[in-house]
Scaffold this motif. Structure first.
Motif, PDB file in Angstrom:
ATOM      1  N   ARG A  83       4.498  21.816 -14.116  1.00 57.77           N
ATOM      2  CA  ARG A  83       5.579  21.092 -14.470  1.00 57.77           C
ATOM      3  C   ARG A  83       5.740  20.779 -16.095  1.00 57.77           C
ATOM      4  NH1 ARG A  83       4.785  18.492  -9.126  1.00 57.77           N
ATOM      5  NH2 ARG A  83       6.861  18.544  -8.128  1.00 57.77           N
ATOM      6  N   GLY A  84       6.721  20.839 -16.483  1.00 50.52           N
ATOM      7  CA  GLY A  84       6.957  20.657 -17.869  1.00 50.52           C
ATOM      8  C   GLY A  84       6.545  21.812 -18.854  1.00 50.52           C
ATOM      9  N   VAL A  85       6.207  22.898 -18.204  1.00 51.93           N
ATOM     10  CA  VAL A  85       6.349  24.305 -19.048  1.00 51.93           C
ATOM     11  C   VAL A  85       7.645  24.900 -19.228  1.00 51.93           C
ATOM     12  CG1 VAL A  85       5.531  26.719 -18.947  1.00 51.93           C
ATOM     13  CG2 VAL A  85       3.873  24.971 -18.153  1.00 51.93           C
ATOM     14  N   PRO A  86       8.142  25.187 -20.532  1.00 55.69           N
ATOM     15  CA  PRO A  86       9.316  25.527 -20.819  1.00 55.69           C
ATOM     16  C   PRO A  86       9.511  27.052 -20.413  1.00 55.69           C
ATOM     17  CG  PRO A  86       8.019  25.543 -22.836  1.00 55.69           C
ATOM     18  CD  PRO A  86       7.196  24.759 -21.812  1.00 55.69           C
ATOM     19  N   MET A  87      10.527  27.334 -19.421  1.00 60.57           N
ATOM     20  CA  MET A  87      10.520  28.439 -18.632  1.00 60.57           C
ATOM     21  C   MET A  87      12.057  29.371 -19.674  1.00 60.57           C
ATOM     22  SD  MET A  87       8.687  28.617 -16.076  1.00 60.57           S
ATOM     23  CE  MET A  87       7.528  27.425 -15.326  1.00 60.57           C
ATOM     24  N   SER A  88      11.551  30.810 -19.289  1.00 62.98           N
ATOM     25  CA  SER A  88      12.651  31.667 -20.112  1.00 62.98           C
ATOM     26  C   SER A  88      12.418  31.607 -21.459  1.00 62.98           C
ATOM     27  CB  SER A  88      14.130  31.243 -19.578  1.00 62.98           C
ATOM     28  OG  SER A  88      13.946  31.409 -18.139  1.00 62.98           O
ATOM     29  N   THR A  89      11.502  31.519 -22.167  1.00 65.97           N
ATOM     30  CA  THR A  89      11.175  31.747 -23.395  1.00 65.97           C
ATOM     31  C   THR A  89      10.292  32.756 -23.661  1.00 65.97           C
ATOM     32  OG1 THR A  89       9.465  30.098 -24.016  1.00 65.97           O
ATOM     33  CG2 THR A  89      11.563  29.158 -23.595  1.00 65.97           C
ATOM     34  N   ASP A  90       9.751  33.348 -25.065  1.00 61.85           N
ATOM     35  CA  ASP A  90       8.960  34.249 -25.317  1.00 61.85           C
ATOM     36  C   ASP A  90       7.681  33.536 -25.375  1.00 61.85           C
ATOM     37  OD1 ASP A  90       9.452  32.817 -27.906  1.00 61.85           O
ATOM     38  OD2 ASP A  90      10.083  34.668 -28.913  1.00 61.85           O
ATOM     39  N   ARG A  91       7.637  32.305 -25.107  1.00 58.18           N
ATOM     40  CA  ARG A  91       6.200  31.699 -25.205  1.00 58.18           C
ATOM     41  C   ARG A  91       5.716  30.992 -23.831  1.00 58.18           C
ATOM     42  NH1 ARG A  91       2.451  31.880 -28.351  1.00 58.18           N
ATOM     43  NH2 ARG A  91       1.845  29.705 -28.130  1.00 58.18           N
TER      44      ARG A  91
ATOM     45  N   ILE B 258       2.176  29.475 -22.914  1.00 59.60           N
ATOM     46  CA  ILE B 258       2.131  27.874 -22.646  1.00 59.60           C
ATOM     47  C   ILE B 258       1.308  27.857 -21.205  1.00 59.60           C
ATOM     48  CG2 ILE B 258       3.356  25.991 -22.348  1.00 59.60           C
ATOM     49  CD1 ILE B 258       5.325  26.968 -24.483  1.00 59.60           C
ATOM     50  N   GLN B 259       1.886  28.781 -20.326  1.00 55.55           N
ATOM     51  CA  GLN B 259       1.507  28.381 -18.958  1.00 55.55           C
ATOM     52  C   GLN B 259       0.047  28.819 -18.949  1.00 55.55           C
ATOM     53  OE1 GLN B 259       2.981  27.488 -15.627  1.00 55.55           O
ATOM     54  NE2 GLN B 259       0.948  27.018 -16.089  1.00 55.55           N
ATOM     55  N   ARG B 260      -0.233  29.895 -19.385  1.00 59.60           N
ATOM     56  CA  ARG B 260      -1.840  30.235 -19.202  1.00 59.60           C
ATOM     57  C   ARG B 260      -2.691  29.261 -20.075  1.00 59.60           C
ATOM     58  NH1 ARG B 260      -6.289  32.735 -20.669  1.00 59.60           N
ATOM     59  NH2 ARG B 260      -7.115  34.621 -19.307  1.00 59.60           N
ATOM     60  N   ASN B 261      -2.311  28.565 -21.163  1.00 60.66           N
ATOM     61  CA  ASN B 261      -2.993  27.816 -22.033  1.00 60.66           C
ATOM     62  C   ASN B 261      -3.153  26.438 -21.008  1.00 60.66           C
ATOM     63  OD1 ASN B 261      -3.337  29.055 -24.300  1.00 60.66           O
ATOM     64  ND2 ASN B 261      -1.481  28.202 -25.179  1.00 60.66           N
ATOM     65  N   ARG B 262      -2.205  26.265 -20.196  1.00 61.17           N
ATOM     66  CA  ARG B 262      -2.132  25.024 -19.284  1.00 61.17           C
ATOM     67  C   ARG B 262      -3.407  25.212 -18.301  1.00 61.17           C
ATOM     68  NH1 ARG B 262       2.061  21.749 -17.290  1.00 61.17           N
ATOM     69  NH2 ARG B 262       3.214  20.999 -18.965  1.00 61.17           N
ATOM     70  N   LEU B 263      -3.425  26.550 -17.920  1.00 61.71           N
ATOM     71  CA  LEU B 263      -4.559  26.834 -16.916  1.00 61.71           C
ATOM     72  C   LEU B 263      -6.022  26.581 -17.643  1.00 61.71           C
ATOM     73  CD1 LEU B 263      -2.977  30.083 -15.320  1.00 61.71           C
ATOM     74  CD2 LEU B 263      -2.694  27.663 -14.616  1.00 61.71           C
ATOM     75  N   THR B 264      -6.097  27.262 -18.841  1.00 63.89           N
ATOM     76  CA  THR B 264      -7.336  27.068 -19.485  1.00 63.89           C
ATOM     77  C   THR B 264      -7.540  25.677 -19.971  1.00 63.89           C
ATOM     78  OG1 THR B 264      -6.522  27.919 -21.439  1.00 63.89           O
ATOM     79  CG2 THR B 264      -7.320  29.587 -19.916  1.00 63.89           C
ATOM     80  N   GLU B 265      -6.804  25.101 -20.290  1.00 62.38           N
ATOM     81  CA  GLU B 265      -6.941  23.736 -20.697  1.00 62.38           C
ATOM     82  C   GLU B 265      -7.362  22.597 -19.669  1.00 62.38           C
ATOM     83  OE1 GLU B 265      -3.497  22.585 -22.535  1.00 62.38           O
ATOM     84  OE2 GLU B 265      -4.047  24.066 -24.733  1.00 62.38           O
ATOM     85  N   ALA B 266      -7.132  23.134 -18.497  1.00 65.23           N
ATOM     86  CA  ALA B 266      -7.214  22.390 -17.105  1.00 65.23           C
ATOM     87  C   ALA B 266      -8.567  22.728 -16.707  1.00 65.23           C
ATOM     88  CB  ALA B 266      -6.426  22.412 -16.101  1.00 65.23           C
ATOM     89  N   GLY B 267      -9.477  23.656 -17.421  1.00 65.44           N
ATOM     90  CA  GLY B 267     -10.859  24.102 -17.091  1.00 65.44           C
ATOM     91  C   GLY B 267     -10.971  25.147 -16.171  1.00 65.44           C
ATOM     92  N   LEU B 268      -9.696  25.755 -15.806  1.00 68.85           N
ATOM     93  CA  LEU B 268      -9.685  26.985 -14.613  1.00 68.85           C
ATOM     94  C   LEU B 268     -10.278  28.111 -15.365  1.00 68.85           C
ATOM     95  CD1 LEU B 268      -6.482  26.352 -12.958  1.00 68.85           C
ATOM     96  CD2 LEU B 268      -8.665  25.083 -12.625  1.00 68.85           C
ATOM     97  N   ALA B 269     -11.021  28.833 -14.295  1.00 63.32           N
ATOM     98  CA  ALA B 269     -11.498  30.427 -14.840  1.00 63.32           C
ATOM     99  C   ALA B 269     -10.377  31.145 -14.527  1.00 63.32           C
ATOM    100  CB  ALA B 269     -12.705  30.747 -14.037  1.00 63.32           C
ATOM    101  N   VAL B 270      -9.903  31.905 -15.239  1.00 68.30           N
ATOM    102  CA  VAL B 270      -8.455  32.582 -15.204  1.00 68.30           C
ATOM    103  C   VAL B 270      -8.768  34.224 -15.219  1.00 68.30           C
ATOM    104  CG1 VAL B 270      -6.251  32.943 -15.741  1.00 68.30           C
ATOM    105  CG2 VAL B 270      -7.089  31.056 -16.308  1.00 68.30           C
ATOM    106  N   ALA B 271      -8.412  34.765 -14.255  1.00 73.23           N
ATOM    107  CA  ALA B 271      -8.478  36.363 -14.168  1.00 73.23           C
ATOM    108  C   ALA B 271      -6.957  36.999 -14.442  1.00 73.23           C
ATOM    109  CB  ALA B 271      -8.693  36.813 -12.783  1.00 73.23           C
ATOM    110  N   ASP B 272      -6.802  37.821 -15.172  1.00 75.41           N
ATOM    111  CA  ASP B 272      -5.557  38.248 -15.846  1.00 75.41           C
ATOM    112  C   ASP B 272      -5.222  39.475 -14.953  1.00 75.41           C
ATOM    113  OD1 ASP B 272      -4.645  36.655 -17.848  1.00 75.41           O
ATOM    114  OD2 ASP B 272      -6.593  37.215 -19.223  1.00 75.41           O
TER     115      ASP B 272
END
Length: 213
Positions: free
Chosen positions: A149-157, A161-175
């Protein structure tokens, strides 16, 4: 070999109604042709996910099911609101590790998501070539609201922004692999060229090209 965790597969989609889907394909395509391409892309996506091992498959649908829906899916209505709200609400229908995909990447294969659910990752992220994302997986779907929630959708960022949300929450992310969403006619041609043999999307696109000649 890493242990595997069963992953619920979640699709968020619109009913392929002319004038409501793939409007950026018109022109060169008519609204009915754009809807036919959207229906084919959605059908390919749903059938691809049937090839992946999963305890449950869920379709969060804006609209009504049609002949394009294969057996094996629980259909739930999309919630109202912007896309970030609808994505968060779709995750709320799922328990345990969940991978959400959209209806815009008919070139996706089951192999691309085969590693989702391995030990050591809290999230999985599929970036789109236009800066968005085509897949988002969460080991704990109850966290989707805070993460999406709050991630701006349909932009080139959006994707960054969404991936940064995941890492900033301390999650280990697989691409996951980068894929191109079908938004424009050029996107459609590229996606069709990468679709698997027997793809409905490629067949529809080729039939439209034949008619135009």
């Amino acid at each position: 070999m890493s242990a595997r965790t069963p992953v619920t597969l979640l699709v968020i989609a619109k009913e392929p109604v002319p004038g409501r889907v793939k409007t950026r394909l018109t022109p060169p395509y008519t609204p009915h042709e754009a809807a036919a391409l959207a229906e084919a892309a959605l059908a390919d996506t749903l059938h691809t996910l049937l090839k992946a091992s999963a305890p449950r498959r869920v379709l969060a649908l804006d609209g009504a099911p049609g002949a394009w829906l294969p057996p094996g899916y629980d259909v739930v209505p999309q919630s109202p609101g912007d896309l970030d709200e609808r994505i968060a609400a779709a995750f709320a229908h799922c328990d345990g590790p969940t991978l959400l995909v959209g209806m815009d990447t008919p070139q996706m294969t089951a192999d691309m998501i085969a590693d989702v659910g391995r030990d050591g990752h809290d999230a999985w992220f599929g970036p789109a070539a236009d800066g968005g994302f085509w897949a988002l997986g969460l080991a704990d779907p109850t966290r989707a609201g805070a993460l999406v929630r709050g991630v701006p959708m349909s932009t080139d960022r959006t994707g960054a922004i969404q991936r940064n949300r995941l890492t900033e929450a301390g999650l280990a992310v697989a691409d996951l692999p980068v894929l191109r969403d079908v938004d424009t006619a050029a996107d459609a041609v590229e996606a069709a060229a990468r679709c698997a043999r027997g793809s409905s999307f490629a067949a529809v696109l080729n039939s439209l090209a034949e008619v135009a000649r």
